[in-house]
Design an enzyme around this catalytic site. Structure first.
Site, PDB file in Angstrom:
ATOM      1  CD  GLU A 129      -3.077   0.844   2.092  1.00 13.97           C
ATOM      2  OE1 GLU A 129      -4.040   0.272   1.554  1.00 13.97           O
ATOM      3  OE2 GLU A 129      -2.983   1.147   3.366  1.00 13.97           O
ATOM      4  CE  LYS A 131      -1.661   3.611   5.758  1.00  8.73           C
ATOM      5  NZ  LYS A 131      -2.520   3.006   6.751  1.00  8.73           N
ATOM      6  CE  LYS A 164      -7.497   0.552   2.816  1.00  8.56           C
ATOM      7  NZ  LYS A 164      -6.083   0.613   3.372  1.00  8.56           N
ATOM      8  CD  GLU A 204     -10.992  -2.257   5.780  1.00  7.63           C
ATOM      9  OE1 GLU A 204     -10.134  -2.183   5.093  1.00  7.63           O
ATOM     10  OE2 GLU A 204     -11.546  -1.342   6.369  1.00  7.63           O
ATOM     11  CG  ASN A 247      -8.486  -2.810   8.869  1.00 12.66           C
ATOM     12  OD1 ASN A 247      -7.497  -2.911   9.740  1.00 12.66           O
ATOM     13  ND2 ASN A 247      -8.795  -1.669   8.170  1.00 12.66           N
ATOM     14  CD  GLU A 275      -7.916  -4.839   4.634  1.00 11.33           C
ATOM     15  OE1 GLU A 275      -7.986  -3.925   5.005  1.00 11.33           O
ATOM     16  OE2 GLU A 275      -8.852  -5.375   3.949  1.00 11.33           O
ATOM     17  CB  SER A 276      -4.293  -3.406   9.880  1.00  7.78           C
ATOM     18  OG  SER A 276      -4.812  -2.489   9.236  1.00  7.78           O
TER      19      SER A 276
END
Length: 266
Positions: A61, A63, A123, A172, A193, A223-224
């Site tokens: 990603e 970001k 995103k 998500e 997430n 995710e994360s």
């Protein structure tokens, strides 16, 4: 039921800002004009296929910033990052396009996609069909839908439109109830997430708790909070097909080297 469900202060604040921005942009660029852009867009790259390889499939990603950390990477060179992450073994790219809270832009997404042959996920906080048309007109290959921010009817509508445009969205979820809603809407790529939207705290156990409920014919994305090869190896063994990783890479002086390290056994 409205397209937006109340979910906690951070998400509510972002959605309120996005709704105002989308209304402003729609008045300047009607959907009809976006449809011409879609007709002229580059062919769609297969996002689902990229996540289906027999490998540790990382969606890397891009970001620049986030509400929880502020500025993450400055200067931010989207084309150079895309090239480095592709060379390092990313399966796909995710590019933030929300500007006010995440410092992203559609230009970053277009520039990143031009530099790499990978599928690119838009995103953002998507709640209006207009944004899906906008995503494809700007060459996105997939887009994010956040179940916590949408009604059941709107999730189904946006998934259907994505498929019409040959873009399978990443849907998500954060809880078992949201996962049930996503599956009922027909989601095929499920992102779990680990970041709580209300507190922004990260708990990787969320992925382990929810993956068992994701059917085998769906793709599961964690995710994360993923920072090591062991994190990915254990989550893959638990049933995940892919991993979305942003801050860990963006905070590294050399994101490509950080991704190579993540993908290699110690």
């Amino acid at each position: 039921m409205s397209a937006h469900a109340n979910t906690g202060t951070v998400l509510d604040r972002i959605l309120e800002a996005r709704r105002a921005e989308v209304e402003r942009r729609k008045s300047v660029l009607p959907e009809t004009a976006l449809k011409y852009g879609v007709a002229a867009a580059s062919p769609v790259r297969d996002f689902a296929a990229a996540l289906s390889r027999d490998a540790l499939n990382v969606i890397a990603e891009l970001k620049p910033a986030s509400p929880s950390r502020g500025v993450i990477r400055d200067p931010f060179d989207a084309p150079a990052l895309a090239k480095a992450l592709e060379s390092a073994g990313a399966a796909a790219l995710s590019v933030l396009t929300e500007g006010e809270f995440f410092g992203g832009s559609l230009k970053n997404m277009r520039d990143a996609r031009k530099q790499a042959a990978l599928p690119v996920l838009r995103k953002d906080f998507i709640f209006d069909p207009w944004q899906v048309w906008e995503a494809r007109a700007n060459d996105a290959d997939s887009f994010l839908l956040i179940v916590a921010a949408l009604s059941d009817e709107r999730i189904s509508e946006l998934i259907s439109l994505g498929r019409e445009l040959k873009m399978e969205p990443l849907v998500e979820v954060h809880t078992g109830q949201e996962l049930d809603r996503a599956l009922a809407a027909g989601a095929r790529i499920l992102g779990v997430n680990n970041r709580d939207l209300k507190t922004l705290t990260v708990r990787v156990d969320t992925s382990y708790e929810l993956v068992e409920k994701i059917p085998d014919d769906c793709l599961a994305v964690a995710e994360s909070g993923l920072r090591t090869y062991d994190d990915l190896k254990h989550l893959r063994a638990a049933g995940f097909d892919a991993f979305l990783i942003g801050e860990h890479l963006m905070l590294s002086p050399d994101p490509g080297a950080a991704l190579r390290e993540l993908l290699s056994a110690p």
